[in-house]
Motif scaffolding. Structure first.
Motif, PDB file in Angstrom:
ATOM      1  N   ILE A 155       4.986  12.291   0.013  1.00 33.83           N
ATOM      2  CA  ILE A 155       4.677  10.859  -0.005  1.00 33.83           C
ATOM      3  C   ILE A 155       3.855  10.485   1.224  1.00 33.83           C
ATOM      4  O   ILE A 155       2.849   9.768   1.125  1.00 33.83           O
ATOM      5  CB  ILE A 155       5.972  10.029  -0.059  1.00 33.83           C
ATOM      6  CG1 ILE A 155       6.667  10.218  -1.414  1.00 33.83           C
ATOM      7  CG2 ILE A 155       5.681   8.540   0.179  1.00 33.83           C
ATOM      8  CD1 ILE A 155       8.052   9.600  -1.500  1.00 33.83           C
ATOM      9  N   ALA A 156       4.255  10.972   2.396  1.00 36.99           N
ATOM     10  CA  ALA A 156       3.527  10.675   3.624  1.00 36.99           C
ATOM     11  C   ALA A 156       2.102  11.217   3.557  1.00 36.99           C
ATOM     12  O   ALA A 156       1.146  10.547   3.997  1.00 36.99           O
ATOM     13  CB  ALA A 156       4.265  11.252   4.823  1.00 36.99           C
ATOM     14  N   ALA A 192       2.033   9.555  -5.456  1.00 41.90           N
ATOM     15  CA  ALA A 192       2.629  10.847  -5.123  1.00 41.90           C
ATOM     16  C   ALA A 192       3.610  11.290  -6.208  1.00 41.90           C
ATOM     17  O   ALA A 192       3.690  12.481  -6.543  1.00 41.90           O
ATOM     18  CB  ALA A 192       3.343  10.758  -3.775  1.00 41.90           C
ATOM     19  N   ILE A 193       4.350  10.343  -6.751  1.00 46.22           N
ATOM     20  CA  ILE A 193       5.294  10.666  -7.834  1.00 46.22           C
ATOM     21  C   ILE A 193       4.528  11.172  -9.049  1.00 46.22           C
ATOM     22  O   ILE A 193       4.912  12.177  -9.680  1.00 46.22           O
ATOM     23  CB  ILE A 193       6.134   9.431  -8.203  1.00 46.22           C
ATOM     24  CG1 ILE A 193       7.017   9.005  -7.028  1.00 46.22           C
ATOM     25  CG2 ILE A 193       6.997   9.727  -9.430  1.00 46.22           C
ATOM     26  CD1 ILE A 193       7.638   7.628  -7.198  1.00 46.22           C
ATOM     27  N   ARG A 194       3.441  10.491  -9.396  1.00 49.24           N
ATOM     28  CA  ARG A 194       2.643  10.914 -10.556  1.00 49.24           C
ATOM     29  C   ARG A 194       2.043  12.303 -10.331  1.00 49.24           C
ATOM     30  O   ARG A 194       1.902  13.083 -11.270  1.00 49.24           O
ATOM     31  CB  ARG A 194       1.537   9.898 -10.815  1.00 49.24           C
ATOM     32  CG  ARG A 194       2.043   8.525 -11.239  1.00 49.24           C
ATOM     33  CD  ARG A 194       0.910   7.537 -11.425  1.00 49.24           C
ATOM     34  NE  ARG A 194       1.416   6.187 -11.682  1.00 49.24           N
ATOM     35  CZ  ARG A 194       1.144   5.128 -10.930  1.00 49.24           C
ATOM     36  NH1 ARG A 194       0.338   5.253  -9.870  1.00 49.24           N
ATOM     37  NH2 ARG A 194       1.654   3.954 -11.223  1.00 49.24           N
ATOM     38  N   GLU A 212       0.831  -1.204   0.000  1.00 51.25           N
ATOM     39  CA  GLU A 212       0.000   0.000   0.000  1.00 51.25           C
ATOM     40  C   GLU A 212       0.868   1.258   0.000  1.00 51.25           C
ATOM     41  O   GLU A 212       0.566   2.227  -0.707  1.00 51.25           O
ATOM     42  CB  GLU A 212      -0.901   0.009   1.236  1.00 51.25           C
ATOM     43  CG  GLU A 212      -2.004  -1.045   1.207  1.00 51.25           C
ATOM     44  CD  GLU A 212      -2.744  -1.133   2.537  1.00 51.25           C
ATOM     45  OE1 GLU A 212      -2.363  -0.379   3.477  1.00 51.25           O
ATOM     46  OE2 GLU A 212      -3.685  -1.930   2.646  1.00 51.25           O
ATOM     47  N   LEU A 213       1.935   1.243   0.787  1.00 54.54           N
ATOM     48  CA  LEU A 213       2.809   2.409   0.864  1.00 54.54           C
ATOM     49  C   LEU A 213       3.576   2.626  -0.442  1.00 54.54           C
ATOM     50  O   LEU A 213       3.809   3.772  -0.848  1.00 54.54           O
ATOM     51  CB  LEU A 213       3.773   2.260   2.041  1.00 54.54           C
ATOM     52  CG  LEU A 213       3.124   2.341   3.432  1.00 54.54           C
ATOM     53  CD1 LEU A 213       4.138   1.990   4.513  1.00 54.54           C
ATOM     54  CD2 LEU A 213       2.531   3.726   3.681  1.00 54.54           C
ATOM     55  N   VAL A 214       3.970   1.544  -1.097  1.00 55.59           N
ATOM     56  CA  VAL A 214       4.646   1.671  -2.394  1.00 55.59           C
ATOM     57  C   VAL A 214       3.678   2.260  -3.414  1.00 55.59           C
ATOM     58  O   VAL A 214       4.048   3.155  -4.196  1.00 55.59           O
ATOM     59  CB  VAL A 214       5.173   0.312  -2.872  1.00 55.59           C
ATOM     60  CG1 VAL A 214       5.612   0.383  -4.338  1.00 55.59           C
ATOM     61  CG2 VAL A 214       6.350  -0.133  -2.009  1.00 55.59           C
ATOM     62  N   GLU A 215       2.432   1.790  -3.415  1.00 58.37           N
ATOM     63  CA  GLU A 215       1.437   2.317  -4.350  1.00 58.37           C
ATOM     64  C   GLU A 215       1.174   3.794  -4.064  1.00 58.37           C
ATOM     65  O   GLU A 215       1.044   4.601  -4.997  1.00 58.37           O
ATOM     66  CB  GLU A 215       0.141   1.518  -4.241  1.00 58.37           C
ATOM     67  CG  GLU A 215      -0.955   1.954  -5.209  1.00 58.37           C
ATOM     68  CD  GLU A 215      -0.525   1.905  -6.672  1.00 58.37           C
ATOM     69  OE1 GLU A 215      -0.982   2.784  -7.443  1.00 58.37           O
ATOM     70  OE2 GLU A 215       0.255   1.007  -7.044  1.00 58.37           O
ATOM     71  N   SER A 229       2.524   9.105   8.536  1.00 54.76           N
ATOM     72  CA  SER A 229       3.699   9.925   8.848  1.00 54.76           C
ATOM     73  C   SER A 229       4.957   9.305   8.253  1.00 54.76           C
ATOM     74  O   SER A 229       4.986   8.115   7.919  1.00 54.76           O
ATOM     75  CB  SER A 229       3.870  10.043  10.366  1.00 54.76           C
ATOM     76  OG  SER A 229       4.204   8.779  10.918  1.00 54.76           O
ATOM     77  N   LYS A 230       6.003  10.122   8.153  1.00 54.61           N
ATOM     78  CA  LYS A 230       7.284   9.593   7.674  1.00 54.61           C
ATOM     79  C   LYS A 230       7.806   8.517   8.623  1.00 54.61           C
ATOM     80  O   LYS A 230       8.438   7.552   8.182  1.00 54.61           O
ATOM     81  CB  LYS A 230       8.301  10.726   7.527  1.00 54.61           C
ATOM     82  CG  LYS A 230       7.987  11.689   6.398  1.00 54.61           C
ATOM     83  CD  LYS A 230       9.116  12.675   6.161  1.00 54.61           C
ATOM     84  CE  LYS A 230       9.207  13.689   7.277  1.00 54.61           C
ATOM     85  NZ  LYS A 230      10.228  14.734   6.992  1.00 54.61           N
ATOM     86  N   THR A 231       7.526   8.677   9.909  1.00 56.92           N
ATOM     87  CA  THR A 231       7.984   7.687  10.893  1.00 56.92           C
ATOM     88  C   THR A 231       7.413   6.308  10.584  1.00 56.92           C
ATOM     89  O   THR A 231       8.128   5.299  10.656  1.00 56.92           O
ATOM     90  CB  THR A 231       7.576   8.113  12.315  1.00 56.92           C
ATOM     91  OG1 THR A 231       8.155   9.380  12.615  1.00 56.92           O
ATOM     92  CG2 THR A 231       8.044   7.088  13.334  1.00 56.92           C
TER      93      THR A 231
END
Length: 223
Positions: free
Chosen positions: A45-46, A32-34, A24-27, A52-54
């Motif tokens: 991304i977060a 976010a990149i798109r 899920e986080l990779v997707e 969160s980034k954490t």
């Protein structure tokens, strides 16, 4: 049920949960990149992931770990498309069709997801050099798939298949270099045009290399 069995079951469920959460986080990272482009930052991304980034670092250790996971996802997409292209009836029997399929399947992903591809090759999340090269590993796996097809063809003809790896890795290196240049052009030509240009260039060399020793020229239908 014994305590150890219950523990094993909990461990399995937790491992499955972690795999699903990582996916899920990779997707979310790719979305976010798109949305923000190849230079996306961890805060963006977060925000896209709604966490969160954490939490992200908990699953990937650091920015490099997340980058590697995205590269692996892109790798899987290219290998899937390439596998489908190489499985097309006749591709394995027509060497030029094999080259064209390999070239176009790589370029299709670049065209479909140009910002994700830029993210992979420009490595914005890597502040310092890493001991391995995820992109080199990705292109190596793609070349290995082409190697298997070329080697199988050579063996069917009763020929030495040891050159298949050299040819396949050279071909994918050529495609990657062309793709890296193409995706950076603001008014780039259609993918089909580039695919034909790269195929023509690659085939010019492979045609002679694949030609059986007892055949002085290449049949017209294979040119």
């Amino acid at each position: 049920m014994s305590p150890s069995t219950r523990a094993d079951g909990r461990d399995t469920r937790w491992a499955e949960h972690r795999r699903a959460r990582r996916a899920e986080l990779v997707e979310a990272t790719m979305k976010a990149i798109r949305r923000h482009g190849a230079g996306v930052g961890m805060d963006q991304i977060a925000a896209q992931a709604g966490t969160s980034k954490t939490v992200i670092y908990r699953h990937f250790t650091d920015r490099a770990g997340l980058y590697r996971a995205v590269v692996a996802a892109v790798d899987d997409l290219i290998l899937r498309d390439l596998g489908s292209a190489l499985a097309t009836p006749g591709a394995g029997d027509d060497p030029r069709a094999l080259v064209a399929a390999a070239v176009d399947s790589y370029l299709m992903l670049v065209e479909r997801d140009p910002e994700v591809y830029r993210f992979v090759v420009t490595r914005p999340l890597l502040d310092t050099p890493v001991s391995d090269d995820p992109v080199a590993g990705m292109t190596s796996r793609i070349a290995d798939q082409v190697t298997a097809v070329l080697a199988a063809r050579l063996r069917r003809e009763g020929r030495d298949d040891r050159a298949a790896g050299t040819w396949a890795h050279s071909l994918i290196g050529l495609v990657r270099a062309a793709a890296d240049h193409w995706v950076a052009q603001p008014g780039r030509e259609p993918r089909e045009v580039l695919a034909r240009q790269v195929t023509d260039l690659a085939w010019g060399g492979l045609a002679g290399a694949l030609r059986p020793p007892d055949r002085p020229d290449v049949p017209e239908e294979s040119r």
